[in-house]
Motif scaffolding. Structure first.
Motif, PDB file in Angstrom:
ATOM      1  N   TYR A   1       2.684  -1.216   4.427  1.00  0.00           N
ATOM      2  CA  TYR A   1       2.177   0.143   4.235  1.00  0.00           C
ATOM      3  C   TYR A   1       3.323   1.133   4.251  1.00  0.00           C
ATOM      4  CZ  TYR A   1      -2.337  -1.787   5.803  1.00  0.00           C
ATOM      5  OH  TYR A   1      -3.484  -2.527   5.942  1.00  0.00           O
TER       6      TYR A   1
ATOM      7  N   ASP B   1       0.874  -1.164   0.000  1.00  0.00           N
ATOM      8  CA  ASP B   1       0.000   0.000   0.000  1.00  0.00           C
ATOM      9  C   ASP B   1       0.914   1.217   0.000  1.00  0.00           C
ATOM     10  OD1 ASP B   1      -1.366   2.213   1.316  1.00  0.00           O
ATOM     11  OD2 ASP B   1      -2.921   0.817   1.965  1.00  0.00           O
TER      12      ASP B   1
ATOM     13  N   ASN C   1      -3.966  12.030  -1.960  1.00  0.00           N
ATOM     14  CA  ASN C   1      -5.351  12.383  -1.672  1.00  0.00           C
ATOM     15  C   ASN C   1      -5.922  13.076  -2.886  1.00  0.00           C
ATOM     16  OD1 ASN C   1      -5.118  11.450   1.043  1.00  0.00           O
ATOM     17  ND2 ASN C   1      -3.875  13.267   1.415  1.00  0.00           N
TER      18      ASN C   1
ATOM     19  N   ASP D   1      -9.160   2.144   6.952  1.00  0.00           N
ATOM     20  CA  ASP D   1      -8.016   1.226   6.938  1.00  0.00           C
ATOM     21  C   ASP D   1      -8.410  -0.160   7.446  1.00  0.00           C
ATOM     22  OD1 ASP D   1      -5.721   2.038   5.621  1.00  0.00           O
ATOM     23  OD2 ASP D   1      -5.150   3.435   7.205  1.00  0.00           O
TER      24      ASP D   1
ATOM     25  N   HIS E   1       4.308  13.090  -0.842  1.00  0.00           N
ATOM     26  CA  HIS E   1       3.897  11.804  -1.401  1.00  0.00           C
ATOM     27  C   HIS E   1       4.982  11.185  -2.277  1.00  0.00           C
ATOM     28  CE1 HIS E   1      -0.157  13.490  -0.428  1.00  0.00           C
ATOM     29  NE2 HIS E   1      -0.178  12.329   0.179  1.00  0.00           N
TER      30      HIS E   1
ATOM     31  N   TYR F   1     -10.322   7.766   9.180  1.00  0.00           N
ATOM     32  CA  TYR F   1      -9.125   7.139   8.602  1.00  0.00           C
ATOM     33  C   TYR F   1      -8.958   5.701   9.121  1.00  0.00           C
ATOM     34  CZ  TYR F   1      -4.214   7.293   6.901  1.00  0.00           C
ATOM     35  OH  TYR F   1      -3.025   7.082   6.249  1.00  0.00           O
TER      36      TYR F   1
ATOM     37  N   HIS G   1      -4.083   3.067  -3.126  1.00  0.00           N
ATOM     38  CA  HIS G   1      -4.929   3.447  -1.982  1.00  0.00           C
ATOM     39  C   HIS G   1      -5.162   4.958  -1.884  1.00  0.00           C
ATOM     40  CE1 HIS G   1      -7.099   2.290   1.598  1.00  0.00           C
ATOM     41  NE2 HIS G   1      -6.551   3.292   2.235  1.00  0.00           N
TER      42      HIS G   1
ATOM     43  N   PHE H   1      -1.063   3.353  12.663  1.00  0.00           N
ATOM     44  CA  PHE H   1      -0.886   1.975  12.203  1.00  0.00           C
ATOM     45  C   PHE H   1      -0.761   0.984  13.361  1.00  0.00           C
ATOM     46  CE2 PHE H   1      -0.026   4.220   8.240  1.00  0.00           C
ATOM     47  CZ  PHE H   1      -0.795   3.467   7.367  1.00  0.00           C
TER      48      PHE H   1
ATOM     49  N   ALA I   1       3.972   5.158   4.674  1.00  0.00           N
ATOM     50  CA  ALA I   1       3.432   6.492   4.941  1.00  0.00           C
ATOM     51  C   ALA I   1       4.432   7.228   5.833  1.00  0.00           C
ATOM     52  CB  ALA I   1       2.068   6.397   5.623  1.00  0.00           C
TER      53      ALA I   1
ATOM     54  N   GLY J   1      -0.472   6.595  -1.872  1.00  0.00           N
ATOM     55  CA  GLY J   1      -1.423   7.198  -0.942  1.00  0.00           C
ATOM     56  C   GLY J   1      -1.732   8.666  -1.156  1.00  0.00           C
TER      57      GLY J   1
ATOM     58  N   GLN K   1       2.707   8.871  11.122  1.00  0.00           N
ATOM     59  CA  GLN K   1       1.454   8.090  11.175  1.00  0.00           C
ATOM     60  C   GLN K   1       1.631   6.778  11.932  1.00  0.00           C
ATOM     61  OE1 GLN K   1      -0.842   7.693   7.585  1.00  0.00           O
ATOM     62  NE2 GLN K   1      -0.297   9.728   6.859  1.00  0.00           N
TER      63      GLN K   1
HETATM   64  N1  ARG Z   1      -3.616   9.302   2.119  1.00  0.00           N
HETATM   65  C1  ARG Z   1      -2.748   9.162   3.247  1.00  0.00           C
HETATM   66  C2  ARG Z   1      -1.986  10.473   3.473  1.00  0.00           C
HETATM   67  O1  ARG Z   1      -1.876  11.290   2.586  1.00  0.00           O
HETATM   68  C3  ARG Z   1      -1.757   8.040   3.122  1.00  0.00           C
HETATM   69  C4  ARG Z   1      -2.364   6.660   2.986  1.00  0.00           C
HETATM   70  C5  ARG Z   1      -1.475   5.572   3.497  1.00  0.00           C
HETATM   71  N2  ARG Z   1      -2.112   4.282   3.416  1.00  0.00           N
HETATM   72  C6  ARG Z   1      -3.025   3.822   4.261  1.00  0.00           C
HETATM   73  N3  ARG Z   1      -3.592   2.674   4.027  1.00  0.00           N
HETATM   74  N4  ARG Z   1      -3.383   4.503   5.315  1.00  0.00           N
HETATM   75  O2  ARG Z   1      -1.485  10.683   4.547  1.00  0.00           O
END
Ligand code: ARG
Length: 589
Positions: free
Chosen positions: A346, A119, A124, A328, A133, A324, A159, A356, A348, A122, A352
């Motif tokens: 994953y 994954d 947005n 997930d 990113h 969120y 994702h 997780f 990120a 990620g 974060q």
């Molecule tokens: N969209 C998220 C961000 O910009 C990251 C996603 C990471 N993947 C996940 N399955 N949470 O922070």
């Protein structure tokens, strides 16, 4: 093929056993004194304690046993009890030749093929792809390629973030700007227009505006939350708008990822998990995993051994919206159903991590995954500017990925044009290939968890530990091969790697022989930086060999063929490695 270190260890271990010692003392490592030897075994030091003998006496016995062993050119006992090892040229030459004849360059097939979901990326939707990113995409793409080369079934999923408050913010802002749009008319029952009511540039301007407004305007924020909720509940008009937002964003994202040589097998998104939410929530409730706390539905995930507080996982907000953690968790349900993976990785931002930890614990505790399903979070550090602060544009804004790529490509272009004759078009094309190596290698050569400084000058340098230096080495080999062919030789005829004769030739082979070990480590530790370190050392070993050896001018044609085979193989290994890192080499630069 067995790793060369294992083959050497086996010889030494057998000698320990033959002399009456435990096998565990026969472990060999790469020498930390390359000036003295290539490999070393320090087992006699530890064995001395168990067998109550002086370490050098044990080392002497082992060396005596091995002195005629054809694997070694030199094996000596050094006080107080080290065993220093140099490999025989014949043994090393044969090992490299076997690697060259192996389709996987000596990397074994896995004992069990695993299904791995990665994954990464990620992004947005509706927010411009920014440097934050970049790391996810670059590291994730490399991890995917490494896992795949290790022999596993790997599914890369982008994702997309499309289900959070940002969607509500955009919808609400649009409603203020264009209230007449049919999407906002609750009484409308007809079909919605096919054409989106905005362009990508408008969209990218709307989000920051809405986000800024929500920070000062509480009522606006509440409206946005309500819009998010309505969207998640399936409001017709909002769903149609959301579809437009998605389509416009995704085509832009695809373009950006193409430029980065990043490819996803799946373009799934947070919202795809929504259909799994009601059943999951029901299941959590029925089994008493979840309870209501301050209006929200939560699952406790703290454990007795925790040294810091781990807050509960929030499954649903008080108004019933997904967060969120909800998406997930439900995405895990979906992935188990669709792919039954052995491992989910994953990528990120490392900030974060807590998210997780909570999600993984919740998934394990509630049995969404099996006990032995591996869930791994690779948290990466921040890409900083030269001032050591998170990378920004000169104006202080968030740097868009496109501009960053342009900056680096322009720098490479300047370098290429400095003292070369080349058409503008070709130079631009090459700059793109080399620029990507600068960008990716600059990132991947650091341990993922570390912050690093993005430095265009350093990353684009053709010397030192950089992507362009690696490409330069490959291009150098390509040009020797071309010259060799131009002189009327058939390259396919030069495929037998011979026993090394000089120090620089042997060093190059010693470096090549580590390939399968490096790949195994990069896979097991999900660590692309190990491959960077390896190819940097390999490039140095090659360039040293190149400076010491007449290749094209060699008159002994058999010897010359051996050189050509060796350098072609070096090129193959370097190209395999950069492919695993996610970039490629031009024909010239
Ligand atoms: N969209 C998220 C961000 O910009 C990251 C996603 C990471 N993947 C996940 N399955 N949470 O922070």
């Amino acid at each position: 093929m067995e790793k060369i270190l294992d083959l050497i260890s086996k010889e030494i271990t057998d000698a320990f056993i033959a002399c009456g010692y435990d096998a565990k003392y026969g472990k060999v490592t790469i020498s930390n004194r390359p000036d003295l030897c290539e490999y070393q075994c320090n087992g006699s030091m530890a064995a001395a304690k168990e067998y109550k003998k002086a370490p050098f006496m044990i080392a002497d016995e082992i060396v005596e046993k091995l002195k005629d062993n054809p694997v070694f050119e030199q094996i000596e006992s050094v006080k107080p009890g080290f065993i220093n090892i140099k490999l025989s040229n014949e043994f090393l030459g044969r090992y490299i030749s076997d690697m060259n004849n192996d389709a996987r360059f000596g990397v074994k097939e896995p004992e069990k093929v695993k299904t791995i979901v990665i994954d990464y990326g990620g992004p947005n939707v509706a927010k411009p792809l920014h440097v934050g990113h970049l790391r996810s995409a670059v590291i994730g793409e490399s991890v995917k390629r490494i896992c795949r080369f290790a022999g596993h079934k790997v599914i890369g999923d982008v994702h997309l973030g499309d289900w959070g408050l940002q969607m509500g913010l955009i919808i609400t802002e649009l409603k203020y700007r264009k209230p007449e749009l049919v999407y906002f008319d609750d009484t409308y029952t007809g079909e919605y227009p096919k054409e989106a009511p905005f362009t990508i540039s408008e969209l990218e301007e709307i989000y920051p505006a809405a986000s800024a407004k929500s920070k000062v305007d509480e009522a606006f924020k509440e409206e946005a939350k309500e819009a998010t909720h309505l969207l998640q509940q399936g409001n017709r008009g909002y769903t149609a708008l959301w579809n437009h937002i998605l389509n416009v964003s995704v085509s832009d994202l695809r373009k950006n990822y193409d430029n980065l040589n990043v490819e996803f097998d799946l373009w799934k998104k947070e919202s795809d998990a929504q259909p799994y939410v009601p059943d999951m929530v029901e299941y959590f409730k029925k089994n008493n995993y979840a309870y209501i706390s301050e209006g929200a539905l939560v699952v406790d995930v703290k454990e007795d051994t925790d040294t810091k507080e781990i807050p509960p996982c929030i499954v649903l907000k008080s108004d019933g919206s997904s967060l969120y953690q909800t998406t997930d968790l439900a995405t895990i349900v979906e992935r188990m159903k669709l792919f039954n993976p052995d491992h989910i990785i994953y990528l990120a931002d490392k900030r974060q991590e807590m998210h997780f930890v909570q999600v993984f614990r919740c998934a394990k505790k509630t049995g969404l995954v099996y006990d032995d399903t591996k869930l791994t979070f690779i948290g990466f550090g921040t890409m900083n500017g030269k001032d050591g602060k998170p990378f920004k544009t000169r104006e202080g804004g968030v740097m868009r990925l496109e501009y960053l790529i342009k900056e680096i490509n322009d720098a490479v272009y300047e370098k290429i044009m400095q003292n070369r004759e080349m058409s503008e078009e070709e130079a631009r094309q090459i700059a793109k290939t080399v620029g990507l190596s600068a960008l990716k290698y600059g990132d991947l050569s650091n341990q993922a968890a570390k912050d690093y400084i993005f430095d265009t000058d350093r990353f684009t340098s053709f010397e030192g530990n950089t992507g362009p230096y690696i490409l330069y080495t490959i291009v150098r080999i390509k040009s020797i091969l071309t010259k060799y062919a131009e002189l009327g030789n058939d390259i396919s005829d030069a495929h037998v790697i011979r026993t090394p004769e000089t120090e620089s030739e042997k060093s190059l082979m010693l470096q090549l022989s580590k390939f399968n070990d490096v790949i195994e480590q990069a896979y097991e530790e999900t660590a692309p930086h190990k491959i960077c370190q390896f190819i940097y050392d390999l490039s140095n070993a090659f360039n040293h060999f190149y400076h010491e050896t007449k290749i094209i001018a060699e008159t002994d044609t058999d010897k010359q063929k051996g050189y050509i085979a060796l350098i072609s193989f070096t090129k193959d290994i370097l190209e395999k490695c950069i492919d695993l890192l996610g970039f490629s080499a031009p024909e010239r630069m």
